[in-house]
Write an enzyme that holds these catalytic residues in place. Sequence first.
Site, PDB file in Angstrom:
ATOM      1  N   ASP A  34       0.834  -1.203   0.000  1.00 33.50           N
ATOM      2  CA  ASP A  34       0.000   0.000   0.000  1.00 33.50           C
ATOM      3  C   ASP A  34       0.866   1.249   0.000  1.00 33.50           C
ATOM      4  O   ASP A  34       1.459   1.606   1.020  1.00 33.50           O
ATOM      5  CB  ASP A  34      -0.885  -0.003   1.258  1.00 33.50           C
ATOM      6  N   MET A  36       1.013   5.228  -0.153  1.00 34.70           N
ATOM      7  CA  MET A  36       0.120   6.371   0.124  1.00 34.70           C
ATOM      8  C   MET A  36       0.918   7.665   0.075  1.00 34.70           C
ATOM      9  O   MET A  36       2.048   7.725   0.571  1.00 34.70           O
ATOM     10  CB  MET A  36      -0.474   6.239   1.525  1.00 34.70           C
ATOM     11  N   HIS A  65      -0.561  -1.302  -4.592  1.00 35.06           N
ATOM     12  CA  HIS A  65      -1.811  -0.538  -4.551  1.00 35.06           C
ATOM     13  C   HIS A  65      -1.439   0.931  -4.381  1.00 35.06           C
ATOM     14  O   HIS A  65      -1.049   1.366  -3.301  1.00 35.06           O
ATOM     15  CB  HIS A  65      -2.649  -1.066  -3.373  1.00 35.06           C
ATOM     16  N   MET A  67      -2.164   4.433  -3.757  1.00 39.40           N
ATOM     17  CA  MET A  67      -3.142   5.417  -3.250  1.00 39.40           C
ATOM     18  C   MET A  67      -2.473   6.780  -3.349  1.00 39.40           C
ATOM     19  O   MET A  67      -2.090   7.412  -2.350  1.00 39.40           O
ATOM     20  CB  MET A  67      -3.530   5.050  -1.810  1.00 39.40           C
ATOM     21  N   GLY A 141      -6.746   4.307   3.020  1.00 39.71           N
ATOM     22  CA  GLY A 141      -5.910   5.205   3.816  1.00 39.71           C
ATOM     23  C   GLY A 141      -5.367   4.591   5.092  1.00 39.71           C
ATOM     24  O   GLY A 141      -4.301   4.983   5.554  1.00 39.71           O
ATOM     25  N   GLY A 143      -5.174   0.801   7.682  1.00 39.82           N
ATOM     26  CA  GLY A 143      -5.512  -0.593   7.962  1.00 39.82           C
ATOM     27  C   GLY A 143      -6.468  -0.651   9.151  1.00 39.82           C
ATOM     28  O   GLY A 143      -6.705   0.361   9.826  1.00 39.82           O
ATOM     29  N   ASP A 174     -10.419  -5.413  -0.835  1.00 38.89           N
ATOM     30  CA  ASP A 174      -9.412  -4.893   0.103  1.00 38.89           C
ATOM     31  C   ASP A 174     -10.079  -4.022   1.162  1.00 38.89           C
ATOM     32  O   ASP A 174     -10.729  -3.025   0.835  1.00 38.89           O
ATOM     33  CB  ASP A 174      -8.387  -4.080  -0.709  1.00 38.89           C
ATOM     34  N   GLY A 176     -10.864  -4.686   5.640  1.00 40.11           N
ATOM     35  CA  GLY A 176     -11.729  -5.378   6.590  1.00 40.11           C
ATOM     36  C   GLY A 176     -12.032  -6.815   6.214  1.00 40.11           C
ATOM     37  O   GLY A 176     -13.029  -7.378   6.680  1.00 40.11           O
TER      38      GLY A 176
HETATM   39  C1  DX5 Z   1      -6.294   0.446   3.176  1.00 39.89           C
HETATM   40  C2  DX5 Z   1      -5.348  -0.443   2.443  1.00 39.89           C
HETATM   41  C3  DX5 Z   1      -5.465  -1.854   2.813  1.00 39.89           C
HETATM   42  C4  DX5 Z   1      -5.179  -2.164   4.270  1.00 39.89           C
HETATM   43  C5  DX5 Z   1      -6.032  -3.334   4.633  1.00 39.89           C
HETATM   44  O1  DX5 Z   1      -6.256   1.704   2.652  1.00 39.89           O
HETATM   45  O2  DX5 Z   1      -5.563  -0.339   1.045  1.00 39.89           O
HETATM   46  O3  DX5 Z   1      -4.701  -2.699   1.963  1.00 39.89           O
HETATM   47  O4  DX5 Z   1      -3.851  -2.432   4.567  1.00 39.89           O
HETATM   48  O5  DX5 Z   1      -5.949  -3.553   5.986  1.00 39.89           O
HETATM   49  P1  DX5 Z   1      -7.058  -4.410   6.779  1.00 39.89           P
HETATM   50  O6  DX5 Z   1      -7.062  -5.774   6.186  1.00 39.89           O
HETATM   51  O7  DX5 Z   1      -6.556  -4.354   8.184  1.00 39.89           O
HETATM   52  O8  DX5 Z   1      -8.370  -3.707   6.587  1.00 39.89           O
HETATM   53 ZN    ZN Z   2      -4.563  -1.859  -0.214  1.00 41.75          ZN
END
Ligand code: DX5
Ligand code: ZN
Length: 220
Positions: A34, A36, A65, A67, A141, A143, A174, A176
């Site tokens: 991820d 960001m 990913h 962001m 944004g 986890g 992706d 939760g």
């Molecule tokens: C959130 C990220 C996710 C995050 C998922 O913005 O894109 O990839 O790390 O984390 P969990 O699985 O804890 O929701």
């Molecule tokens: Zn992600």
Amino acid sequence: MYILAPSLLGADFSRLEQQIQATAEAGARYLHLDVMDGAFVPSISFGMPVITAIRKCSGQVFDVHMMVEEPGRYVQDMKQAGADLICVHQEACTHLDRTISQIKEAGLKAGVALNPATPVSVLDCVLDQVDMILIMSVNPGFGGQKFIPYTVEKIRELRRKLDERNLKTDIQVDGGVTQDNIRLLIEAGANVFVAGSAVFKGDAAANTRAFMEIMKEYEA
Ligand code: DX5
Ligand code: ZN
């Protein structure tokens, strides 16, 4: 084929190598990274130097990913760092078609991500150009957020559209994702599952194995 993509954001950053290897040995074929920028999303995570470093200790598919606003600016840098797949947000690309082409011309797999409130129909024109579509099931944004239930219907709708066109495009989900809701997501039509907290909280190897067991129930 069902794939688990542990999200490194959920890992203990003081022992990345050990954490990554635990997931790989337990069967996770992808590693979800991820990136960001503090602009497209509020937070800042990590970028090319970290990805370059961990490339040395993992043979997993590096699923990046982005962001990030206008992620097309970083396609070459991410390729050099070791990305195999670059997933960009539809909401972050003024010229989405061009950005997808840049990724594919670089020889990488291309994915497009949609925020929870972005309808699936925005991808109608590019469905046959991408390797993967990421349905975000939290607002990107951070986890550890709670799964947003209405995104399941988006997965169903997208799988219907892909089936109608005979496309085998991957659907990634992706945010939760847990051992408790993954069956619902599989049944809705997703096949690539990102999990951060649900993999790295506690024993990463055991958690990965538990996800693999569930996915195995659905393999033909
Ligand atoms: C959130 C990220 C996710 C995050 C998922 O913005 O894109 O990839 O790390 O984390 P969990 O699985 O804890 O929701
Ligand atoms: Zn992600």
